[in-house]
Write an enzyme that holds these catalytic residues in place. Sequence first.
Site, PDB file in Angstrom:
ATOM      1  N   GLY A  55       0.823  -1.201   0.000  1.00  0.00           N
ATOM      2  CA  GLY A  55       0.000   0.000   0.000  1.00  0.00           C
ATOM      3  C   GLY A  55       0.855   1.248   0.000  1.00  0.00           C
ATOM      4  O   GLY A  55       2.055   1.207  -0.287  1.00  0.00           O
ATOM      5  N   ASN A  56       0.237   2.374   0.316  1.00  0.00           N
ATOM      6  CA  ASN A  56       0.971   3.638   0.407  1.00  0.00           C
ATOM      7  C   ASN A  56       0.362   4.490   1.515  1.00  0.00           C
ATOM      8  O   ASN A  56      -0.604   4.093   2.150  1.00  0.00           O
ATOM      9  CB  ASN A  56       0.988   4.371  -0.941  1.00  0.00           C
ATOM     10  CG  ASN A  56      -0.404   4.686  -1.448  1.00  0.00           C
ATOM     11  OD1 ASN A  56      -1.146   5.441  -0.837  1.00  0.00           O
ATOM     12  ND2 ASN A  56      -0.768   4.080  -2.587  1.00  0.00           N
ATOM     13  N   HIS A  57       0.912   5.689   1.713  1.00  0.00           N
ATOM     14  CA  HIS A  57       0.544   6.526   2.857  1.00  0.00           C
ATOM     15  C   HIS A  57      -0.598   7.485   2.585  1.00  0.00           C
ATOM     16  O   HIS A  57      -0.879   8.342   3.425  1.00  0.00           O
ATOM     17  CB  HIS A  57       1.768   7.328   3.318  1.00  0.00           C
ATOM     18  CG  HIS A  57       2.913   6.487   3.781  1.00  0.00           C
ATOM     19  ND1 HIS A  57       2.840   5.668   4.890  1.00  0.00           N
ATOM     20  CD2 HIS A  57       4.168   6.327   3.280  1.00  0.00           C
ATOM     21  CE1 HIS A  57       3.998   5.057   5.056  1.00  0.00           C
ATOM     22  NE2 HIS A  57       4.821   5.429   4.095  1.00  0.00           N
ATOM     23  N   ALA A 101      -4.299   7.521  -4.908  1.00  0.00           N
ATOM     24  CA  ALA A 101      -2.927   7.019  -5.089  1.00  0.00           C
ATOM     25  C   ALA A 101      -3.026   5.522  -5.378  1.00  0.00           C
ATOM     26  O   ALA A 101      -2.886   4.679  -4.481  1.00  0.00           O
ATOM     27  CB  ALA A 101      -2.093   7.290  -3.846  1.00  0.00           C
TER      28      ALA A 101
END
Length: 395
Positions: free
Chosen positions: A207-209, A273
């Site tokens: 995943g990402n932030h 994102a």
Amino acid sequence: MSLNGKKILIGISGSIAAYKIPVLVRLLVKEGAEVRVVMTDAAKDFVSELTLSTLSKAPVLSKLFDEGAWSNHVMLGRWADLFLLAPLSCNTLSKMAAGACDNLLLATYLSATCPVAVAPAMDEDMWHHPATRANLERLRAYGVQVLPVGHGELASGLIGEGRMAEPEALVAWAARFLEKRGELAGKKALVTAGPTYEALDPVRFIGNHSSGKMGYALAGELARRGAEVHLVSGPVSLPAEPGVHLVKAPTARMMYEACMELADYDIAVMAAAVADYTPVDVSAQKIKKGDGELTLTLRKTDDILAALGARKKNGQLLVGFALETENEAEHARQKLARKGADLLVLNSLNDAGAGFAVDTNKVTLFYRDGHSRDLPLRPKTEVARDIVDAITELF
């Protein structure tokens, strides 16, 4: 800009800045607005009910259980075109953020179906306290318009931030805000927000932030301007604003499929994102830690922005986002052309206060005709207004 015929509800809480509200009421009435006032008991220490009722030409309400007030707290929030709480004290702010309902003003706020705006007023140290910042951010998440405070002499004698915006500025803001209401009526908007989580096994993911705050702010702003908004969201815990149709799509594939189903948009804003790669194989059981290295084979995910750009029809407006760490402007222009977008919003992780997991953003807008426009660092809700202004201008 005119307020002629507009219905403005003023909510006054206990702050020394309440002495300015008779001027605000007089200016609103002069501009043709119909004004009603509701106030807390604490506000009466700073401004007279008689003064306000005389200037507004209507009774001032303050007691929740007075005759007629119990039903009025519902009707006022439906009657008004705008509910402006000015001044907003630190105490009333905390109660609004918590959903408290122990006076008429708060009951009116909680039942209001009209747009709500607040003009805070407090001492500088209170204004900068983390609890105040958190409460303001919660109100913004609820769709409340938070107006900026001024800098100058405060009631404490200090010089700093915390002054309520001047009545003239509040009137000008209200006129601009109400002028924009409905300008996107009849338009269908598609917005994506948040990260995607690409599963490795039942426990872990790539995943990402991304917090989703920018996309949710954009969805709310589009809805406030009258658009029918469909928000396709990755796994975040933010509340969607009233009127926004929320579609949960935790993976890149699910987000792609949801967007393709909503491809009959007038406006599409791709703020999510989305993962560029996803695992080829997903383990049905938790992957155990072994002695050696773990090798993952990844494949590209479907490019949502490019797919929408390839099938874009006349009259559709497509907005992309880019987050870059180097050669930002060059990469943004290339992405704008390559993906078939009409407008590209660039974030740079090199800019302090911008990017993931923060409440502010600093972006640059890139247009198809080659020009660009830098926007200053400001709260994401305000950046969303600037971006939607740009979208409206392109329409």
